[in-house]
Design a protein around this motif. Structure first.
Motif, PDB file in Angstrom:
ATOM      1  N   GLN A   5     -19.989  44.305 -31.978  1.00 28.10           N
ATOM      2  CA  GLN A   5     -19.826  42.999 -31.333  1.00 28.10           C
ATOM      3  C   GLN A   5     -18.405  42.815 -30.814  1.00 28.10           C
ATOM      4  O   GLN A   5     -18.181  42.273 -29.730  1.00 28.10           O
ATOM      5  CB  GLN A   5     -20.187  41.897 -32.333  1.00 28.10           C
ATOM      6  CG  GLN A   5     -20.224  40.509 -31.714  1.00 28.10           C
ATOM      7  CD  GLN A   5     -20.684  39.459 -32.709  1.00 28.10           C
ATOM      8  OE1 GLN A   5     -20.914  39.772 -33.863  1.00 28.10           O
ATOM      9  NE2 GLN A   5     -20.800  38.233 -32.261  1.00 28.10           N
ATOM     10  N   PRO A  35     -22.399  32.777 -29.346  1.00 28.48           N
ATOM     11  CA  PRO A  35     -23.573  32.270 -30.072  1.00 28.48           C
ATOM     12  C   PRO A  35     -23.154  31.467 -31.299  1.00 28.48           C
ATOM     13  O   PRO A  35     -22.144  31.778 -31.954  1.00 28.48           O
ATOM     14  CB  PRO A  35     -24.327  33.545 -30.479  1.00 28.48           C
ATOM     15  CG  PRO A  35     -23.745  34.653 -29.687  1.00 28.48           C
ATOM     16  CD  PRO A  35     -22.377  34.253 -29.278  1.00 28.48           C
ATOM     17  N   SER A 101     -29.835  24.729 -21.085  1.00 31.50           N
ATOM     18  CA  SER A 101     -30.721  25.777 -21.579  1.00 31.50           C
ATOM     19  C   SER A 101     -32.182  25.540 -21.208  1.00 31.50           C
ATOM     20  O   SER A 101     -33.020  26.387 -21.482  1.00 31.50           O
ATOM     21  CB  SER A 101     -30.596  25.894 -23.095  1.00 31.50           C
ATOM     22  OG  SER A 101     -30.896  24.665 -23.714  1.00 31.50           O
ATOM     23  N   PHE A 122     -33.291  31.965 -22.847  1.00 30.23           N
ATOM     24  CA  PHE A 122     -32.812  32.612 -24.074  1.00 30.23           C
ATOM     25  C   PHE A 122     -31.920  33.781 -23.678  1.00 30.23           C
ATOM     26  O   PHE A 122     -32.321  34.616 -22.854  1.00 30.23           O
ATOM     27  CB  PHE A 122     -33.998  33.104 -24.923  1.00 30.23           C
ATOM     28  CG  PHE A 122     -33.587  34.043 -26.026  1.00 30.23           C
ATOM     29  CD1 PHE A 122     -32.867  33.582 -27.113  1.00 30.23           C
ATOM     30  CD2 PHE A 122     -33.903  35.392 -25.966  1.00 30.23           C
ATOM     31  CE1 PHE A 122     -32.479  34.441 -28.126  1.00 30.23           C
ATOM     32  CE2 PHE A 122     -33.530  36.258 -26.961  1.00 30.23           C
ATOM     33  CZ  PHE A 122     -32.810  35.790 -28.053  1.00 30.23           C
ATOM     34  N   ASP A 123     -30.719  33.811 -24.228  1.00 28.47           N
ATOM     35  CA  ASP A 123     -29.750  34.870 -23.943  1.00 28.47           C
ATOM     36  C   ASP A 123     -29.486  34.955 -22.435  1.00 28.47           C
ATOM     37  O   ASP A 123     -29.410  36.043 -21.848  1.00 28.47           O
ATOM     38  CB  ASP A 123     -30.256  36.211 -24.480  1.00 28.47           C
ATOM     39  CG  ASP A 123     -29.149  37.249 -24.561  1.00 28.47           C
ATOM     40  OD1 ASP A 123     -27.972  36.847 -24.528  1.00 28.47           O
ATOM     41  OD2 ASP A 123     -29.465  38.457 -24.631  1.00 28.47           O
ATOM     42  N   ARG A 124     -29.384  33.766 -21.796  1.00 25.96           N
ATOM     43  CA  ARG A 124     -29.094  33.637 -20.363  1.00 25.96           C
ATOM     44  C   ARG A 124     -30.180  34.268 -19.482  1.00 25.96           C
ATOM     45  O   ARG A 124     -29.919  34.693 -18.360  1.00 25.96           O
ATOM     46  CB  ARG A 124     -27.722  34.227 -20.022  1.00 25.96           C
ATOM     47  CG  ARG A 124     -26.593  33.598 -20.827  1.00 25.96           C
ATOM     48  CD  ARG A 124     -25.248  34.065 -20.338  1.00 25.96           C
ATOM     49  NE  ARG A 124     -24.201  33.527 -21.191  1.00 25.96           N
ATOM     50  CZ  ARG A 124     -23.686  32.305 -21.106  1.00 25.96           C
ATOM     51  NH1 ARG A 124     -24.155  31.476 -20.188  1.00 25.96           N
ATOM     52  NH2 ARG A 124     -22.725  31.907 -21.918  1.00 25.96           N
ATOM     53  N   ARG A 125     -31.393  34.354 -20.007  1.00 26.20           N
ATOM     54  CA  ARG A 125     -32.524  34.859 -19.243  1.00 26.20           C
ATOM     55  C   ARG A 125     -33.688  33.888 -19.410  1.00 26.20           C
ATOM     56  O   ARG A 125     -33.850  33.265 -20.468  1.00 26.20           O
ATOM     57  CB  ARG A 125     -32.948  36.257 -19.724  1.00 26.20           C
ATOM     58  CG  ARG A 125     -31.920  37.351 -19.495  1.00 26.20           C
ATOM     59  CD  ARG A 125     -31.776  37.685 -18.020  1.00 26.20           C
ATOM     60  NE  ARG A 125     -30.816  38.749 -17.793  1.00 26.20           N
ATOM     61  CZ  ARG A 125     -29.515  38.567 -17.603  1.00 26.20           C
ATOM     62  NH1 ARG A 125     -29.012  37.339 -17.642  1.00 26.20           N
ATOM     63  NH2 ARG A 125     -28.710  39.598 -17.370  1.00 26.20           N
ATOM     64  N   ALA A 271     -36.275  35.663 -30.031  1.00 25.95           N
ATOM     65  CA  ALA A 271     -35.842  34.295 -29.742  1.00 25.95           C
ATOM     66  C   ALA A 271     -35.973  33.381 -30.951  1.00 25.95           C
ATOM     67  O   ALA A 271     -35.162  32.456 -31.121  1.00 25.95           O
ATOM     68  CB  ALA A 271     -36.655  33.733 -28.572  1.00 25.95           C
TER      69      ALA A 271
END
Length: 355
Positions: A5, A35, A101, A122-125, A271
């Motif tokens: 990370q 996050p 979001s 979710f997760d920019r998708r 998710a």
């Protein structure tokens, strides 16, 4: 080997700064978008499609009022089709830019009149997209003069009908609607803060997974949305719990499901995954019964009660002394009796008493 990370964060910093040392503004932005263990309140982006009628404009304005202050309405029309790849990329860009979001896209055309698309990220998708057809709508202006909910208050949500747990599409739609309207995540709720209730009712309770007609066309599942203002008043019968009085406050909507695009099982599993830090640690030897009472179990060494000493009162000490004297007297009498029997047996065997 996948990067850690920290390595991924450093690579992102390098990319954003063009290979140079990252600026403080870039570092603050990355820290803000990291996050979180506990998510913030979901914000909703409200936008118009290629063409948007006046009725759908009213729908967006009412949703902004219903979701305030966690909503943002864009006034311009957008050349976006939510089920196309290019349209989803545009939605992802706009949602990231406005820090939202979830999105609601309203449009109107001859093929799909009064169209309303709900979706989340979710997760920019893009994760889920549901297209609804609005059949009937009653706005907040139609309930002029009726009491309205307070800004930022959480709703009570009620889903009526067997279809919500029998049909796979309705299950995911229920999850999406809860995500859209739930508001702030709190640990405790004050009764005085509950001021409105949202009721979603399926028109047919016998909705099953196979909701297709014999000719192959898809059955229309009609859903009714009703919003009521809730006023808590004292129970006239004297109970502690207050009684709610409901007044229609709007907006009310009847809609059908047109198209859906839900996440694959693998992405959905990722998710809904919860971090281990958020999971409550199990406490050993502690359980809760059906009445909500906490029951504990203690493990102690075996205790010899006879050898335990304690303070005794004078009456108990006298009684113990008398009991000991009686036991000694009984024991002496038993010994004397046994001695006499043995003497008699000796005399009978030998003809004289034992000295």
């Amino acid at each position: 080997m996948a990067p850690t990370q920290q390595q991924a964060k450093q690579a992102k910093l390098k990319q954003l700064s063009g290979g140079k040392a990252p600026k403080a503004r870039v570092v603050r932005y990355l820290k803000k978008t990291e996050p979180l263990l506990v998510e913030n309140t979901r914000s909703v982006l409200l936008l118009k499609g290629i063409k948007c009628s006046n009725d759908m404009n009213v729908v967006l304005k009412d949703m902004r009022a219903l979701k305030a202050p966690n909503s943002k309405l864009l006034s311009k029309n957008n050349v976006i089709q939510s089920f196309d790849d290019s349209g989803q990329q545009s939605l992802e860009f706009l949602m990231t830019k406005n820090d939202c979001s979830m999105f609601v896209l309203a449009s109107h055309n001859k093929k799909r009149p009064n169209n309303l698309c709900l979706g989340r990220m979710f997760d920019r998708r893009i994760l889920d997209v549901v297209e609804l057809g609005v059949e009937r709508y009653k706005s907040l202006l139609d309930y002029k003069g009726n009491p309205k909910k307070r800004i930022g208050s959480k709703p009570l949500m009620l889903f009526v009908g067997d279809g919500w747990h029998l049909n796979a599409e309705l299950k995911r739609l229920q999850n999406l609607l809860i995500d859209l309207h739930r508001g702030d995540v709190v640990n405790k709720i004050v009764l005085s803060g509950l001021d409105h209730i949202m009721v979603f009712t399926t028109a047919h309770n016998n909705v099953e997974d196979d909701n297709t007609n014999p000719n192959g066309t898809k059955k229309k599942i009609l859903i009714h949305q009703r919003v009521y203002y809730c006023k808590l008043k004292k129970n006239p019968n004297g109970g502690r719990a207050p009684i709610p009085y409901l007044t229609p406050s709007g907006p009310d909507m009847d809609f059908t499901i047109r198209r859906t695009q839900f996440a694959s099982p693998d992405v959905w599993k990722m998710a809904i995954k919860q971090p281990t830090a958020n999971k409550a640690k199990k406490v050993k030897n502690r359980t809760t019964n059906i009445f909500g009472e906490t029951i504990g179990r203690l493990h102690l060494e075996k205790q010899d009660i006879d050898k335990m000493g304690g303070k005794k009162s004078k009456a108990l000490r006298v009684a113990e002394k008398i009991e000991k004297e009686e036991e000694e007297k009984i024991r002496d009498m038993e010994l004397e009796r046994e001695k006499g029997e043995m003497q008699a047996e000796f005399k009978q065997a030998y003809g004289f008493d034992e000295e």
